[in-house]
Write a protein that holds these residues in place. Sequence first.
Motif, PDB file in Angstrom:
ATOM      1  N   LEU A 165     -19.417 -45.100  77.372  1.00  0.00           N
ATOM      2  CA  LEU A 165     -18.416 -44.043  77.686  1.00  0.00           C
ATOM      3  C   LEU A 165     -17.318 -44.000  76.765  1.00  0.00           C
ATOM      4  CD1 LEU A 165     -18.402 -44.266  81.489  1.00  0.00           C
ATOM      5  CD2 LEU A 165     -19.852 -42.972  80.178  1.00  0.00           C
ATOM      6  N   SER A 166     -17.257 -44.819  75.679  1.00  0.00           N
ATOM      7  CA  SER A 166     -16.214 -44.976  74.758  1.00  0.00           C
ATOM      8  C   SER A 166     -16.537 -45.363  73.432  1.00  0.00           C
ATOM      9  CB  SER A 166     -15.060 -45.817  75.343  1.00  0.00           C
ATOM     10  OG  SER A 166     -15.209 -47.032  75.168  1.00  0.00           O
ATOM     11  N   MET A 167     -15.665 -45.088  72.421  1.00  0.00           N
ATOM     12  CA  MET A 167     -16.419 -45.498  70.955  1.00  0.00           C
ATOM     13  C   MET A 167     -16.378 -46.862  70.923  1.00  0.00           C
ATOM     14  SD  MET A 167     -17.415 -42.881  69.550  1.00  0.00           S
ATOM     15  CE  MET A 167     -17.952 -43.962  68.252  1.00  0.00           C
ATOM     16  N   ASP A 168     -15.210 -47.555  71.536  1.00  0.00           N
ATOM     17  CA  ASP A 168     -15.060 -49.149  71.373  1.00  0.00           C
ATOM     18  C   ASP A 168     -16.467 -49.714  72.007  1.00  0.00           C
ATOM     19  OD1 ASP A 168     -12.747 -48.870  70.366  1.00  0.00           O
ATOM     20  OD2 ASP A 168     -11.570 -49.563  72.142  1.00  0.00           O
ATOM     21  N   ALA A 169     -16.887 -49.251  73.180  1.00  0.00           N
ATOM     22  CA  ALA A 169     -17.877 -49.757  73.902  1.00  0.00           C
ATOM     23  C   ALA A 169     -19.364 -49.579  72.952  1.00  0.00           C
ATOM     24  CB  ALA A 169     -18.212 -49.166  75.302  1.00  0.00           C
ATOM     25  N   ILE A 170     -19.416 -48.371  72.588  1.00  0.00           N
ATOM     26  CA  ILE A 170     -20.488 -48.134  71.623  1.00  0.00           C
ATOM     27  C   ILE A 170     -20.561 -48.949  70.820  1.00  0.00           C
ATOM     28  CG2 ILE A 170     -21.633 -46.322  69.994  1.00  0.00           C
ATOM     29  CD1 ILE A 170     -20.434 -44.047  72.133  1.00  0.00           C
ATOM     30  N   TYR A 171     -19.601 -49.246  69.905  1.00  0.00           N
ATOM     31  CA  TYR A 171     -19.772 -50.038  68.609  1.00  0.00           C
ATOM     32  C   TYR A 171     -20.123 -51.496  69.301  1.00  0.00           C
ATOM     33  CZ  TYR A 171     -17.574 -52.992  64.848  1.00  0.00           C
ATOM     34  OH  TYR A 171     -17.508 -53.829  63.809  1.00  0.00           O
ATOM     35  N   GLU A 172     -19.286 -51.924  70.332  1.00  0.00           N
ATOM     36  CA  GLU A 172     -19.646 -53.307  70.665  1.00  0.00           C
ATOM     37  C   GLU A 172     -21.191 -53.300  71.100  1.00  0.00           C
ATOM     38  OE1 GLU A 172     -18.752 -56.582  74.004  1.00  0.00           O
ATOM     39  OE2 GLU A 172     -17.165 -54.974  73.688  1.00  0.00           O
ATOM     40  N   ASN A 173     -21.815 -52.532  71.822  1.00  0.00           N
ATOM     41  CA  ASN A 173     -23.056 -52.431  71.998  1.00  0.00           C
ATOM     42  C   ASN A 173     -24.026 -52.438  70.758  1.00  0.00           C
ATOM     43  OD1 ASN A 173     -25.184 -52.447  74.175  1.00  0.00           O
ATOM     44  ND2 ASN A 173     -25.568 -50.328  73.253  1.00  0.00           N
ATOM     45  N   ASN A 211     -25.313 -39.620  60.031  1.00  0.00           N
ATOM     46  CA  ASN A 211     -24.861 -39.299  61.489  1.00  0.00           C
ATOM     47  C   ASN A 211     -23.447 -39.702  61.361  1.00  0.00           C
ATOM     48  OD1 ASN A 211     -27.698 -40.469  61.968  1.00  0.00           O
ATOM     49  ND2 ASN A 211     -27.404 -38.835  63.696  1.00  0.00           N
ATOM     50  N   LYS A 212     -22.635 -39.046  62.097  1.00  0.00           N
ATOM     51  CA  LYS A 212     -21.069 -39.449  62.441  1.00  0.00           C
ATOM     52  C   LYS A 212     -20.788 -39.321  64.026  1.00  0.00           C
ATOM     53  CE  LYS A 212     -16.653 -37.094  62.343  1.00  0.00           C
ATOM     54  NZ  LYS A 212     -15.722 -36.135  61.709  1.00  0.00           N
ATOM     55  N   LEU A 213     -20.765 -40.710  64.320  1.00  0.00           N
ATOM     56  CA  LEU A 213     -20.701 -40.906  65.828  1.00  0.00           C
ATOM     57  C   LEU A 213     -19.175 -41.010  66.037  1.00  0.00           C
ATOM     58  CD1 LEU A 213     -23.310 -44.006  66.353  1.00  0.00           C
ATOM     59  CD2 LEU A 213     -23.696 -41.561  66.309  1.00  0.00           C
ATOM     60  N   GLU A 235     -14.621 -43.853  64.639  1.00  0.00           N
ATOM     61  CA  GLU A 235     -15.735 -43.313  64.130  1.00  0.00           C
ATOM     62  C   GLU A 235     -16.608 -44.394  63.541  1.00  0.00           C
ATOM     63  OE1 GLU A 235     -15.614 -40.207  61.230  1.00  0.00           O
ATOM     64  OE2 GLU A 235     -13.764 -39.225  62.315  1.00  0.00           O
ATOM     65  N   ILE A 236     -18.084 -44.172  63.897  1.00  0.00           N
ATOM     66  CA  ILE A 236     -19.065 -44.723  63.328  1.00  0.00           C
ATOM     67  C   ILE A 236     -19.771 -44.119  62.340  1.00  0.00           C
ATOM     68  CG2 ILE A 236     -20.975 -46.528  63.567  1.00  0.00           C
ATOM     69  CD1 ILE A 236     -19.723 -47.088  66.427  1.00  0.00           C
ATOM     70  N   GLU A 237     -20.008 -44.353  61.154  1.00  0.00           N
ATOM     71  CA  GLU A 237     -20.568 -43.523  60.111  1.00  0.00           C
ATOM     72  C   GLU A 237     -21.898 -44.422  60.058  1.00  0.00           C
ATOM     73  OE1 GLU A 237     -18.930 -41.101  60.035  1.00  0.00           O
ATOM     74  OE2 GLU A 237     -16.905 -41.866  60.062  1.00  0.00           O
ATOM     75  N   VAL A 238     -23.021 -43.607  60.090  1.00  0.00           N
ATOM     76  CA  VAL A 238     -24.379 -43.878  59.901  1.00  0.00           C
ATOM     77  C   VAL A 238     -24.954 -43.639  58.427  1.00  0.00           C
ATOM     78  CG1 VAL A 238     -26.790 -44.001  60.929  1.00  0.00           C
ATOM     79  CG2 VAL A 238     -24.856 -43.625  62.622  1.00  0.00           C
TER      80      VAL A 238
END
Length: 216
Positions: free
Chosen positions: A140-148, A44-46, A61-64
């Motif tokens: 709602l943002s990539m920074d928040a997704i990564y932190e979570n 996946n490419k987040l 980006e967050i690569e899975v």
Amino acid sequence: MFGFPASTEFNKRIPKQKFYDHIDIGSSLKRIFIEQIHLIYWRNKLAATTLNVAAGEDVTEIEVLEVQLKSPHLDEAVLRQIDREIPYHILFVLTCEGKAQVWIGYKEAAASGSNAFKVSQYYHTDWMSEKELQFRVDELSMDAIYENLVRQIAGDALKSDSGESLQASIERDKMRQRLEKQIAALERKMRKEKQLNRRIEINGELKKLRKVTKGF
């Protein structure tokens, strides 16, 4: 896959040689790649474009990556090597015999200001059934997704009621780990110590350190 939206799916196989071709042929790390890893897939490419969320200031980006193992063990040095090669944040999903384990590193831009990253700490889940492995990305943002994702995977290690930043939580956890290592070393030292007065001194040091760890 893994519960991420279909819009993020990539499913491209990455030759594992890509990560060790330039490493010296006699390197133990190269042998680990060959002996422990079966296949690597970019699942996946987040990103802001694939998730329809706001772009991040620190995380673009967050690569899975799914790393299929030959046995349920992988040396952490392999993850560090892959993280060095890919200039994005990475969520690693290790799979073996129907089980999965998730790893993620706290990845920051290097002080040099280049595209390089450094990983100061890795966190991982226990092994679980692949069917149980489901992620939700409601932020709602990539920074928040990564932190979570980091906090979910780290669990109690990064749990905080104070609303502290992810970086502050990581530093607190690193300090806790350093203290725990000091405590373990002093406990070993006390078991070997023959003199009563030295045992009393060491025990006093242990009490002080244990009191400090309660604050973490």
